[in-house]
Design an enzyme around this catalytic site. Structure first.
Site, PDB file in Angstrom:
ATOM      1  N   ARG A  14       0.834  -1.213   0.000  1.00 10.63           N
ATOM      2  CA  ARG A  14       0.000   0.000   0.000  1.00 10.63           C
ATOM      3  C   ARG A  14       0.869   1.265   0.000  1.00 10.63           C
ATOM      4  NH1 ARG A  14      -0.423   4.675   2.566  1.00 10.63           N
ATOM      5  NH2 ARG A  14      -0.076   3.639   4.555  1.00 10.63           N
ATOM      6  N   ASP A  15       1.550   1.541   1.091  1.00  7.15           N
ATOM      7  CA  ASP A  15       2.338   2.775   1.175  1.00  7.15           C
ATOM      8  C   ASP A  15       3.478   2.719   0.160  1.00  7.15           C
ATOM      9  OD1 ASP A  15       2.969   5.254   2.144  1.00  7.15           O
ATOM     10  OD2 ASP A  15       3.484   4.611   4.167  1.00  7.15           O
ATOM     11  N   HIS A 206       5.840   4.629  12.491  1.00  6.02           N
ATOM     12  CA  HIS A 206       5.767   4.527  11.026  1.00  6.02           C
ATOM     13  C   HIS A 206       6.724   5.594  10.470  1.00  6.02           C
ATOM     14  CE1 HIS A 206       3.197   4.029   7.257  1.00  6.02           C
ATOM     15  NE2 HIS A 206       3.765   5.208   7.011  1.00  6.02           N
ATOM     16  N   HIS A 208       9.252   7.206   7.697  1.00  6.27           N
ATOM     17  CA  HIS A 208       9.798   7.315   6.344  1.00  6.27           C
ATOM     18  C   HIS A 208      11.253   7.756   6.505  1.00  6.27           C
ATOM     19  CE1 HIS A 208       6.142   6.826   3.797  1.00  6.27           C
ATOM     20  NE2 HIS A 208       5.577   6.986   4.993  1.00  6.27           N
ATOM     21  N   CYS A 239       4.681   9.323  -0.038  1.00  8.15           N
ATOM     22  CA  CYS A 239       3.278   9.742  -0.040  1.00  8.15           C
ATOM     23  C   CYS A 239       3.042  10.724  -1.180  1.00  8.15           C
ATOM     24  CB  CYS A 239       2.910  10.404   1.295  1.00  8.15           C
ATOM     25  SG  CYS A 239       1.205  10.951   1.342  1.00  8.15           S
ATOM     26  N   ASN A 248       9.246   4.311   3.043  1.00  6.27           N
ATOM     27  CA  ASN A 248       9.298   3.892   4.445  1.00  6.27           C
ATOM     28  C   ASN A 248      10.662   3.277   4.720  1.00  6.27           C
ATOM     29  OD1 ASN A 248       6.352   3.332   3.414  1.00  6.27           O
ATOM     30  ND2 ASN A 248       6.212   3.702   5.605  1.00  6.27           N
TER      31      ASN A 248
HETATM   32  P1  HMG Z   1     -12.929  14.215  -2.699  1.00  7.03           P
HETATM   33  O1  HMG Z   1     -12.603  14.535  -4.126  1.00  7.03           O
HETATM   34  O2  HMG Z   1     -13.112  15.345  -1.744  1.00  7.03           O
HETATM   35  O3  HMG Z   1     -14.162  13.188  -2.585  1.00  7.03           O
HETATM   36  O4  HMG Z   1     -11.803  13.264  -2.139  1.00  7.03           O
HETATM   37  P2  HMG Z   1     -15.678  13.292  -2.892  1.00  7.03           P
HETATM   38  O5  HMG Z   1     -16.387  12.699  -1.732  1.00  7.03           O
HETATM   39  O6  HMG Z   1     -16.064  14.682  -3.323  1.00  7.03           O
HETATM   40  O7  HMG Z   1     -15.812  12.321  -4.140  1.00  7.03           O
HETATM   41  C1  HMG Z   1     -15.184  12.602  -5.383  1.00  7.03           C
HETATM   42  C2  HMG Z   1     -15.216  11.351  -6.247  1.00  7.03           C
HETATM   43  O8  HMG Z   1     -14.424  10.308  -5.645  1.00  7.03           O
HETATM   44  C3  HMG Z   1     -16.601  10.769  -6.395  1.00  7.03           C
HETATM   45  O9  HMG Z   1     -16.621  10.153  -7.675  1.00  7.03           O
HETATM   46  C4  HMG Z   1     -16.658   9.709  -5.326  1.00  7.03           C
HETATM   47  O10 HMG Z   1     -17.573   8.695  -5.608  1.00  7.03           O
HETATM   48  C5  HMG Z   1     -15.247   9.162  -5.376  1.00  7.03           C
HETATM   49  P3  HMG Z   1     -17.344  10.855  -8.938  1.00  7.03           P
HETATM   50  O11 HMG Z   1     -18.794  10.931  -8.541  1.00  7.03           O
HETATM   51  O12 HMG Z   1     -16.749  12.233  -9.075  1.00  7.03           O
HETATM   52  O13 HMG Z   1     -17.055   9.923 -10.057  1.00  7.03           O
HETATM   53  N1  HMG Z   1     -14.800   8.566  -4.104  1.00  7.03           N
HETATM   54  C6  HMG Z   1     -14.232   7.364  -3.999  1.00  7.03           C
HETATM   55  N2  HMG Z   1     -13.913   6.427  -4.903  1.00  7.03           N
HETATM   56  C7  HMG Z   1     -13.336   5.312  -4.456  1.00  7.03           C
HETATM   57  N3  HMG Z   1     -13.048   5.080  -3.157  1.00  7.03           N
HETATM   58  C8  HMG Z   1     -13.348   5.986  -2.230  1.00  7.03           C
HETATM   59  C9  HMG Z   1     -13.964   7.187  -2.647  1.00  7.03           C
HETATM   60  N4  HMG Z   1     -14.374   8.271  -1.971  1.00  7.03           N
HETATM   61  C10 HMG Z   1     -14.889   9.112  -2.876  1.00  7.03           C
HETATM   62  N5  HMG Z   1     -13.052   5.759  -0.957  1.00  7.03           N
HETATM   63  C11 HMG Z   1     -11.037  11.488  -0.685  1.00  7.03           C
HETATM   64  C12 HMG Z   1     -11.820  12.787  -0.797  1.00  7.03           C
HETATM   65  C13 HMG Z   1     -10.804  11.215   0.779  1.00  7.03           C
HETATM   66  C14 HMG Z   1     -11.844  10.378  -1.327  1.00  7.03           C
HETATM   67  C15 HMG Z   1      -9.687  11.673  -1.435  1.00  7.03           C
HETATM   68  O14 HMG Z   1      -9.077  12.812  -0.937  1.00  7.03           O
HETATM   69  C16 HMG Z   1      -8.775  10.498  -1.278  1.00  7.03           C
HETATM   70  O15 HMG Z   1      -9.032   9.421  -1.797  1.00  7.03           O
HETATM   71  N6  HMG Z   1      -7.629  10.701  -0.557  1.00  7.03           N
HETATM   72  C17 HMG Z   1      -6.669   9.648  -0.271  1.00  7.03           C
HETATM   73  C18 HMG Z   1      -5.285  10.118  -0.580  1.00  7.03           C
HETATM   74  C19 HMG Z   1      -4.316   9.019  -0.278  1.00  7.03           C
HETATM   75  O16 HMG Z   1      -4.571   7.859  -0.544  1.00  7.03           O
HETATM   76  N7  HMG Z   1      -3.145   9.387   0.300  1.00  7.03           N
HETATM   77  C20 HMG Z   1      -2.131   8.428   0.641  1.00  7.03           C
HETATM   78  C21 HMG Z   1      -2.499   7.561   1.798  1.00  7.03           C
HETATM   79  S1  HMG Z   1      -2.194   8.304   3.407  1.00  7.03           S
HETATM   80  C22 HMG Z   1      -0.483   8.052   3.667  1.00  7.03           C
HETATM   81  O17 HMG Z   1       0.206   7.602   2.788  1.00  7.03           O
HETATM   82  C23 HMG Z   1       0.079   8.347   5.031  1.00  7.03           C
HETATM   83  C24 HMG Z   1       0.344   7.078   5.875  1.00  7.03           C
HETATM   84  O18 HMG Z   1       1.205   6.184   5.187  1.00  7.03           O
HETATM   85  C25 HMG Z   1       0.985   7.456   7.212  1.00  7.03           C
HETATM   86  C26 HMG Z   1       2.178   8.414   7.071  1.00  7.03           C
HETATM   87  O19 HMG Z   1       3.162   8.078   6.388  1.00  7.03           O
HETATM   88  O20 HMG Z   1       2.081   9.487   7.653  1.00  7.03           O
HETATM   89  C27 HMG Z   1      -0.977   6.347   6.171  1.00  7.03           C
HETATM   90 MG    MG Z   2       3.386   6.368   5.163  1.00  5.82          MG
END
Ligand code: HMG
Ligand code: MG
Length: 297
Positions: A14-15, A206, A208, A239, A248
């Protein structure tokens, strides 16, 4: 609890993969995850049900969770940002999920398009539904030691969020140094503060490795009583919403450190090394595990 036992949470699929620009096939991902499981890993974060517009590499999350969920004694978890993601994960047969928020308002906005307060509302909804399906929820707090947009983060903010997530029902809180800026004394200070609110056995780290401090920080965390460590094979990752963030800490390097310190991870280091080289070759990228590079020579 055996104080010499350490749990590794492998976040490579995933990450590690979420930031890869070229789409990786479902078959390659499933083969990768199977190889990881064969090293003894019991906790593998396999995919994320996030918006495919935001993270195209994770668009196949349902196929991944369906493909792995029948395997015994390994927990394959998935990251979910909202109820929609949770519902898709449940439909695919997920057994555990992880939610995420950030200690930095600006990072939360860039990563999830909402404020910290709104992210907590989404998390509350996720936990309520997950509870009805008996699905444990892990919690991430990002940017605990620094934010690419806001700079320094007050430890009190991390303490408040961590204890809130724990009270809301997350069984474990993983503290993310998303951009790898932390150093050991700051890690100790932070963990000391958080552990006053959340029992240390419910905390994970966690790191990086952007600034090369991850192993030193893990050493500090072990001294503070932390026994759950997130890592990514071959140091994969970064990220997409944290400018300049690298992968990581490499799982192989963590396991080598643990062995040297007399901790038990239950993992097979040569198999981890082979898996790290394999996925690096598939992705045509350098292996960022120093241990893996040394052991191949
Ligand atoms: P948004 O654009 O504000 O969402 O995104 P929305 O609710 O307005 O929806 C927009 C569109 O996305 C819609 O589709 C929804 O249906 C769809 P449309 O009608 O336009 O065709 N949608 C989805 N589709 C699939 N799965 C879903 C989903 N939700 C809405 N779950 C949202 C808001 C949260 C969805 C977006 O910002 C997002 O997906 N963000 C995730 C970003 C991400 O993955 N970042 C990396 C992971 S975090 C990380 O790496 C840190 C970590 O490792 C720890 C660390 O290192 O600190 C964990
Ligand atoms: Mg991370």
């Amino acid at each position: 609890m055996n104080s010499k036992k350490v749990k590794i949470v492998e976040v490579g699929p995933r990450d590690g993969l979420q930031n890869e620009p070229a789409l990786i096939s479902v078959n390659t991902k499933l083969a990768f995850i199977e190889m990881l499981a064969s090293t003894g890993l019991k906790q593998i974060e396999a995919a994320s049900f996030v918006s495919p517009r935001w993270v195209p590499q994770m668009a196949d999350a349902a196929q991944i969770i369906r493909g792995v969920s029948s395997t015994a004694d390994v927990v394959y978890s998935a990251l979910v940002p909202n109820l929609k993601g949770l519902e898709m994960a449940i439909a695919a047969g997920v057994k555990e999920v992880a939610i995420f928020t950030a200690a930095s308002e600006q990072f939360c906005q860039k990563n999830t398009n909402c404020s910290i307060a709104v992210s907590l509302q989404r998390i509350a909804e996720i936990i309520a539904v997950a509870n009805t399906h008996n699905i444990p929820v892990r919690g991430y707090v990002s940017t605990v030691l620094g934010c690419p947009y806001q700079g320094d983060i007050a430890p009190s903010q991390v303490v408040a969020l961590s204890s809130q997530l724990f009270e809301m029902g997350c069984f474990e809180i993983s503290l993310g140094d998303t951009i790898g800026v932390g150093t050991p004394d700051r890690v100790k200070y932070l963990l000391d503060a958080v552990a006053r609110e959340v029992p240390v056995e419910h905390l994970a780290v966690h790191f990086h490795d952007t600034y090369g401090q991850a192993l030193a920080n893990i050493y500090a965390a072990l001294q503070q009583g932390i026994r759950t460590i997130d890592s990514s094979i071959a140091g994969l990752g970064g990220c997409p919403y944290a400018t300049g963030a690298s992968g990581n800490v490499a799982t192989e390097d963590v396991v080598y450190l643990l062995q040297g310190l007399g901790f038990e991870s239950g993992l097979d280091l040569p198999k981890l090394v082979a898996t790290g080289h394999w996925i690096s070759e598939q992705l045509n990228r350098a292996n960022h595990s120093k241990v893996a590079v040394a052991m191949r020579q």
